[in-house]
Design a protein around this motif. Structure first.
Motif, PDB file in Angstrom:
ATOM      1  N   THR A  82       0.840  -1.179   0.000  1.00  0.00           N
ATOM      2  CA  THR A  82       0.000   0.000   0.000  1.00  0.00           C
ATOM      3  C   THR A  82       0.876   1.229   0.000  1.00  0.00           C
ATOM      4  O   THR A  82       1.950   1.245   0.589  1.00  0.00           O
ATOM      5  CB  THR A  82      -0.913   0.039   1.246  1.00  0.00           C
ATOM      6  N   LEU A  83       0.429   2.255  -0.649  1.00  0.00           N
ATOM      7  CA  LEU A  83       1.152   3.506  -0.721  1.00  0.00           C
ATOM      8  C   LEU A  83       0.609   4.402   0.372  1.00  0.00           C
ATOM      9  O   LEU A  83      -0.477   4.950   0.254  1.00  0.00           O
ATOM     10  CB  LEU A  83       0.951   4.137  -2.102  1.00  0.00           C
ATOM     11  N   THR A  84       1.344   4.505   1.479  1.00  0.00           N
ATOM     12  CA  THR A  84       0.852   5.269   2.621  1.00  0.00           C
ATOM     13  C   THR A  84       1.000   6.761   2.424  1.00  0.00           C
ATOM     14  O   THR A  84       0.293   7.532   3.052  1.00  0.00           O
ATOM     15  CB  THR A  84       1.576   4.866   3.919  1.00  0.00           C
ATOM     16  N   VAL A  85       1.910   7.179   1.565  1.00  0.00           N
ATOM     17  CA  VAL A  85       2.086   8.599   1.273  1.00  0.00           C
ATOM     18  C   VAL A  85       1.792   8.799  -0.211  1.00  0.00           C
ATOM     19  O   VAL A  85       2.639   8.565  -1.063  1.00  0.00           O
ATOM     20  CB  VAL A  85       3.518   9.076   1.611  1.00  0.00           C
ATOM     21  N   PRO A  86       0.572   9.228  -0.529  1.00  0.00           N
ATOM     22  CA  PRO A  86       0.231   9.415  -1.944  1.00  0.00           C
ATOM     23  C   PRO A  86       0.954  10.617  -2.528  1.00  0.00           C
ATOM     24  O   PRO A  86       1.364  11.525  -1.814  1.00  0.00           O
ATOM     25  CB  PRO A  86      -1.283   9.650  -1.907  1.00  0.00           C
ATOM     26  N   LYS A  87       1.107  10.606  -3.844  1.00  0.00           N
ATOM     27  CA  LYS A  87       1.680  11.759  -4.520  1.00  0.00           C
ATOM     28  C   LYS A  87       0.704  12.919  -4.381  1.00  0.00           C
ATOM     29  O   LYS A  87      -0.506  12.748  -4.508  1.00  0.00           O
ATOM     30  CB  LYS A  87       1.934  11.455  -5.989  1.00  0.00           C
ATOM     31  N   TRP A  88       1.272  14.097  -4.106  1.00  0.00           N
ATOM     32  CA  TRP A  88       0.431  15.275  -3.945  1.00  0.00           C
ATOM     33  C   TRP A  88      -0.242  15.608  -5.268  1.00  0.00           C
ATOM     34  O   TRP A  88       0.364  15.508  -6.340  1.00  0.00           O
ATOM     35  CB  TRP A  88       1.273  16.470  -3.483  1.00  0.00           C
ATOM     36  N   GLN A  89      -1.520  15.955  -5.196  1.00  0.00           N
ATOM     37  CA  GLN A  89      -2.286  16.388  -6.364  1.00  0.00           C
ATOM     38  C   GLN A  89      -3.028  17.655  -5.989  1.00  0.00           C
ATOM     39  O   GLN A  89      -3.285  17.916  -4.810  1.00  0.00           O
ATOM     40  CB  GLN A  89      -3.284  15.311  -6.784  1.00  0.00           C
ATOM     41  N   GLN A  90      -3.396  18.422  -6.982  1.00  0.00           N
ATOM     42  CA  GLN A  90      -4.119  19.672  -6.775  1.00  0.00           C
ATOM     43  C   GLN A  90      -5.322  19.441  -5.853  1.00  0.00           C
ATOM     44  O   GLN A  90      -6.036  18.455  -5.997  1.00  0.00           O
ATOM     45  CB  GLN A  90      -4.603  20.216  -8.125  1.00  0.00           C
ATOM     46  N   ASP A  91      -5.510  20.306  -4.892  1.00  0.00           N
ATOM     47  CA  ASP A  91      -6.612  20.279  -3.928  1.00  0.00           C
ATOM     48  C   ASP A  91      -6.584  19.069  -2.990  1.00  0.00           C
ATOM     49  O   ASP A  91      -7.588  18.745  -2.376  1.00  0.00           O
ATOM     50  CB  ASP A  91      -7.977  20.348  -4.649  1.00  0.00           C
ATOM     51  N   LEU A 140      10.798  12.778   5.588  1.00  0.00           N
ATOM     52  CA  LEU A 140      10.944  14.040   4.862  1.00  0.00           C
ATOM     53  C   LEU A 140      11.287  13.786   3.393  1.00  0.00           C
ATOM     54  O   LEU A 140      10.703  14.394   2.491  1.00  0.00           O
ATOM     55  CB  LEU A 140      12.016  14.912   5.512  1.00  0.00           C
ATOM     56  N   LYS A 141      12.218  12.877   3.155  1.00  0.00           N
ATOM     57  CA  LYS A 141      12.614  12.547   1.776  1.00  0.00           C
ATOM     58  C   LYS A 141      11.425  11.968   0.999  1.00  0.00           C
ATOM     59  O   LYS A 141      11.236  12.260  -0.180  1.00  0.00           O
ATOM     60  CB  LYS A 141      13.774  11.542   1.774  1.00  0.00           C
ATOM     61  N   ARG A 142      10.635  11.143   1.683  1.00  0.00           N
ATOM     62  CA  ARG A 142       9.457  10.566   1.040  1.00  0.00           C
ATOM     63  C   ARG A 142       8.455  11.665   0.676  1.00  0.00           C
ATOM     64  O   ARG A 142       7.861  11.654  -0.399  1.00  0.00           O
ATOM     65  CB  ARG A 142       8.816   9.546   1.985  1.00  0.00           C
ATOM     66  N   LEU A 143       8.288  12.634   1.571  1.00  0.00           N
ATOM     67  CA  LEU A 143       7.380  13.750   1.285  1.00  0.00           C
ATOM     68  C   LEU A 143       7.902  14.602   0.129  1.00  0.00           C
ATOM     69  O   LEU A 143       7.110  15.139  -0.653  1.00  0.00           O
ATOM     70  CB  LEU A 143       7.174  14.602   2.547  1.00  0.00           C
ATOM     71  N   VAL A 144       9.215  14.710  -0.009  1.00  0.00           N
ATOM     72  CA  VAL A 144       9.797  15.427  -1.151  1.00  0.00           C
ATOM     73  C   VAL A 144       9.508  14.650  -2.434  1.00  0.00           C
ATOM     74  O   VAL A 144       9.055  15.225  -3.432  1.00  0.00           O
ATOM     75  CB  VAL A 144      11.324  15.638  -0.960  1.00  0.00           C
ATOM     76  N   GLU A 145       9.765  13.325  -2.411  1.00  0.00           N
ATOM     77  CA  GLU A 145       9.525  12.480  -3.588  1.00  0.00           C
ATOM     78  C   GLU A 145       8.080  12.563  -4.063  1.00  0.00           C
ATOM     79  O   GLU A 145       7.806  12.498  -5.261  1.00  0.00           O
ATOM     80  CB  GLU A 145       9.827  11.017  -3.264  1.00  0.00           C
ATOM     81  N   ARG A 146       7.157  12.692  -3.121  1.00  0.00           N
ATOM     82  CA  ARG A 146       5.740  12.671  -3.453  1.00  0.00           C
ATOM     83  C   ARG A 146       5.157  14.075  -3.663  1.00  0.00           C
ATOM     84  O   ARG A 146       3.952  14.227  -3.830  1.00  0.00           O
ATOM     85  CB  ARG A 146       4.962  11.950  -2.352  1.00  0.00           C
ATOM     86  N   GLY A 147       5.998  15.111  -3.612  1.00  0.00           N
ATOM     87  CA  GLY A 147       5.548  16.457  -3.965  1.00  0.00           C
ATOM     88  C   GLY A 147       4.972  17.296  -2.843  1.00  0.00           C
ATOM     89  O   GLY A 147       4.471  18.387  -3.080  1.00  0.00           O
ATOM     90  N   TRP A 163       2.020  22.818  -3.211  1.00  0.00           N
ATOM     91  CA  TRP A 163       1.141  22.456  -2.094  1.00  0.00           C
ATOM     92  C   TRP A 163       0.776  23.689  -1.278  1.00  0.00           C
ATOM     93  O   TRP A 163      -0.359  23.868  -0.887  1.00  0.00           O
ATOM     94  CB  TRP A 163       1.816  21.408  -1.210  1.00  0.00           C
ATOM     95  N   THR A 164       1.742  24.582  -1.045  1.00  0.00           N
ATOM     96  CA  THR A 164       1.493  25.800  -0.280  1.00  0.00           C
ATOM     97  C   THR A 164       0.466  26.667  -0.985  1.00  0.00           C
ATOM     98  O   THR A 164      -0.467  27.178  -0.375  1.00  0.00           O
ATOM     99  CB  THR A 164       2.809  26.587  -0.080  1.00  0.00           C
ATOM    100  N   ALA A 165       0.620  26.826  -2.292  1.00  0.00           N
ATOM    101  CA  ALA A 165      -0.329  27.642  -3.052  1.00  0.00           C
ATOM    102  C   ALA A 165      -1.720  27.034  -3.018  1.00  0.00           C
ATOM    103  O   ALA A 165      -2.719  27.729  -2.863  1.00  0.00           O
ATOM    104  CB  ALA A 165       0.158  27.778  -4.495  1.00  0.00           C
ATOM    105  N   SER A 166      -1.792  25.706  -3.126  1.00  0.00           N
ATOM    106  CA  SER A 166      -3.080  25.025  -3.133  1.00  0.00           C
ATOM    107  C   SER A 166      -3.748  25.099  -1.761  1.00  0.00           C
ATOM    108  O   SER A 166      -4.944  25.335  -1.647  1.00  0.00           O
ATOM    109  CB  SER A 166      -2.906  23.569  -3.526  1.00  0.00           C
TER     110      SER A 166
END
Length: 171
Positions: A82-91, A140-147, A163-166
């Motif tokens: 399972t992918l516990t940290v999904p890639k960041w997407q708009q909204d 932290l590295k995982r969060l960078v990889e996932r945007g 992510w900040t803008a969204s």
């Protein structure tokens, strides 16, 4: 009689203190082992997520087929990590992340500038021990990889610009 009772209680207290010290040592060892297992599970999940699933000629979009685990065992397995940290997407809200990752994002977002793993660990309730800091760095590295985060300078983490803008938009 009081002296005898006191001596007996004192002996039991000393015995309990020795046992408590032994248990405290075992607790430290087991916590460390648990931390390593959590990191191992996350790393294995990442590696499994990157592994090709199925046979090379399998059309994209079809359900995964079983793949041989080893040419020697003949055993088959399905890659079902399972992918516990999904890639960041708009909204996408940080609520989709596991609690530990949400806590890290909160600290990074609230920081006045870029932060290091060793600054984050105590702020999320972890001791400033090398193993805990490395676990935070891995996240932290995982969060960078996932945007979710940016790492413009090695070891310094900031919220991802996208992510900040969204997340600053109002619904």
């Amino acid at each position: 009689m009081i002296d005898a009772e006191e001596a007996g209680v004192r002996a039991r207290v000393e015995e309990l203190e020795v046992r408590a010290a032994e248990l405290a040592e075992r607790l430290v060892v087991e916590r460390e082992r648990l931390s390593r297992l959590v990191i191992t599970r996350e790393t294995a999940g990442e590696l499994l997520a990157r592994m090709p699933v199925g046979v090379p000629d399998q059309p994209e979009g079809e359900p995964p087929t079983a793949v041989k685990a080893s040419p020697f065992t003949g055993a088959e397995r399905r890659v079902m990590g399972t992918l516990t940290v999904p890639k960041w997407q708009q909204d996408m809200d940080q609520g989709v992340l596991p609690r530990a990752y949400q806590d890290i994002l909160d600290v990074v977002r609230d920081a006045p500038g870029p932060v290091r793993a060793k600054q984050i660990a105590p702020r999320i309730g972890l001791p400033a021990e090398t193993s805990k800091i490395e676990g935070v760095r891995s996240k932290l590295k995982r969060l960078v990889e996932r945007g979710w985060l940016d790492e413009d300078t090695p070891g310094l983490f900031t919220p991802s610009h996208a992510w900040t803008a969204s997340s600053s938009k109002s619904p």
